[in-house]
Design a protein around this motif. Structure first.
Motif, mmCIF file in Angstrom:
data_model
loop_
_atom_site.group_PDB
_atom_site.id
_atom_site.type_symbol
_atom_site.label_atom_id
_atom_site.label_comp_id
_atom_site.label_asym_id
_atom_site.label_seq_id
_atom_site.Cartn_x
_atom_site.Cartn_y
_atom_site.Cartn_z
ATOM 1 N N HIS A 180 -38.027 -6.023 75.918
ATOM 2 C CA HIS A 180 -36.979 -7.002 75.582
ATOM 3 C C HIS A 180 -37.558 -8.254 74.947
ATOM 4 O O HIS A 180 -36.925 -8.876 74.090
ATOM 5 C CB HIS A 180 -36.199 -7.376 76.839
ATOM 6 N N LEU A 181 -38.751 -8.635 75.360
ATOM 7 C CA LEU A 181 -39.374 -9.841 74.815
ATOM 8 C C LEU A 181 -40.172 -9.564 73.549
ATOM 9 O O LEU A 181 -40.593 -10.507 72.871
ATOM 10 C CB LEU A 181 -40.283 -10.477 75.879
ATOM 11 N N GLY A 182 -40.394 -8.294 73.243
ATOM 12 C CA GLY A 182 -41.124 -7.938 72.034
ATOM 13 C C GLY A 182 -42.616 -8.150 72.113
ATOM 14 O O GLY A 182 -43.300 -8.203 71.082
ATOM 15 N N ILE A 183 -43.152 -8.270 73.307
ATOM 16 C CA ILE A 183 -44.587 -8.550 73.484
ATOM 17 C C ILE A 183 -45.413 -7.419 72.877
ATOM 18 O O ILE A 183 -45.125 -6.242 73.071
ATOM 19 C CB ILE A 183 -44.908 -8.725 74.986
ATOM 20 N N ASP A 184 -46.455 -7.793 72.143
ATOM 21 C CA ASP A 184 -47.251 -6.796 71.429
ATOM 22 C C ASP A 184 -48.151 -5.976 72.345
ATOM 23 O O ASP A 184 -48.293 -4.762 72.160
ATOM 24 C CB ASP A 184 -48.119 -7.487 70.367
ATOM 25 N N HIS A 185 -48.782 -6.636 73.314
ATOM 26 C CA HIS A 185 -49.768 -5.946 74.145
ATOM 27 C C HIS A 185 -49.598 -6.355 75.606
ATOM 28 O O HIS A 185 -49.545 -7.551 75.914
ATOM 29 C CB HIS A 185 -51.200 -6.286 73.700
ATOM 30 N N LEU A 186 -49.519 -5.370 76.478
ATOM 31 C CA LEU A 186 -49.494 -5.587 77.921
ATOM 32 C C LEU A 186 -50.803 -5.077 78.500
ATOM 33 O O LEU A 186 -51.175 -3.924 78.294
ATOM 34 C CB LEU A 186 -48.318 -4.840 78.565
ATOM 35 N N GLU A 187 -51.496 -5.944 79.238
ATOM 36 C CA GLU A 187 -52.746 -5.573 79.894
ATOM 37 C C GLU A 187 -52.582 -5.762 81.399
ATOM 38 O O GLU A 187 -52.175 -6.825 81.862
ATOM 39 C CB GLU A 187 -53.916 -6.433 79.386
#
Length: 281
Positions: free
Chosen positions: A88-95
């Protein structure tokens, strides 16, 4: 505040924001707007979530330590909710660092040997430093030294973010999230006037951040709906998210701006700014 007007190498690499948070759902309220905004502007966004959220509510609101609370199942659900929020937030990378949730200050979970708050700072910071080396963010956002409200995992996230930044020397600008004292007072008065808080509940006098300490206010009003959808994604923790029970006008008032304290800048930037990338573009 440390300011060095000599730019680092930040302008020679892809503009990148890294937010370091403790639990699934922490990413939304204080930084969901900037994550959505900067992604929309073409800036690379990286969310680092330090724990799996095991100490959250289980099905039916079951609390840690109560019959039926399954840490592994709670973590699995919360990480799935986190991935939906990220979308939903469009975040590119989740670590994901994958540490065990320590629970609120004073909970039994604080004593678990694998709890994030009990991991040696240098060990966890080294893992975060490796991510900073990979993404080379110009801007880092995390909590202040009190974790904003004293949560052991928030304090630990602060410690490792500061340590990793010092180890690598990569970030050009470093920020703490902030809750403006006057703004939270106004919001509390609105909630009390509308029967949304107990009559005998009073905010502590020292709650929130003194307004004069806030250096950076970012207008994220175009992304309020993204933040609300991201918050709704964390449905298993809905009982603990009063913002979801506010009327729409109050939600927009609460979510339209995000506030920060800039602690370090290696580039020339205004004392009061409306863009965390001021001096870097």
């Amino acid at each position: 505040m440390t300011v060095n007007d000599t730019p680092g190498d930040g302008m020679d690499r892809e503009l990148t924001l890294m937010a370091v948070h403790a639990h699934p759902d922490d990413e939304v309220i204080g930084t969901g707007g900037i994550l959505a905004k900067y992604t929309a502007e073409g800036i690379r966004t990286v969310l680092v979530t330090c724990t799996n959220g095991e100490q959250g509510d289980g099905p039916g609101g079951v609390k840690p330590g109560e019959p039926g609370h399954d840490d592994a199942a709670v973590a699995e659900r919360r990480l799935a909710e986190l991935r939906e929020s990220v979308a939903h937030l469009g975040i590119d990378h989740l670590e994901l660092l994958g540490y065990r949730d320590s629970g609120m200050d004073g909970w039994d979970g604080n004593g678990h040997p694998d709890a994030f708050a009990n991991v040696p700072v240098e060990k966890a910071a080294a893992r975060l430093a490796a991510l900073m080396e990979r993404y080379r963010p110009q801007v880092i956002v995390t909590y202040d030294e009190n974790g904003n409200y004293g949560h052991p995992d928030h304090i630990q996230a602060h410690r490792i973010a500061v340590a990793a930044a010092e180890m690598t020397g990569i970030p050009d600008k470093f920020y703490y999230t902030a809750v403006p004292r006057e703004g939270i007072r106004q919001m509390f008065e609105f909630m009390r006037a509308n029967g949304m808080t107990p009559d005998d509940f009073e905010l502590p006098d020292d709650f929130g951040t003194p307004d004069e300490l806030i250096t950076s206010v970012v207008d994220v009003s175009p992304y309020v709906e993204n933040k609300l959808k991201a918050l709704e994604a964390h449905a298993s923790q809905g009982e603990n998210i009063p913002f979801l029970r506010m009327p729409p006008e109050a939600q927009h008032q609460a979510f339209s701006r995000e506030y920060f304290i800039r602690t370090t800048s290696r580039v020339a930037a205004p004392d009061k700014e409306d863009d965390l990338f001021a001096g870097l573009r």
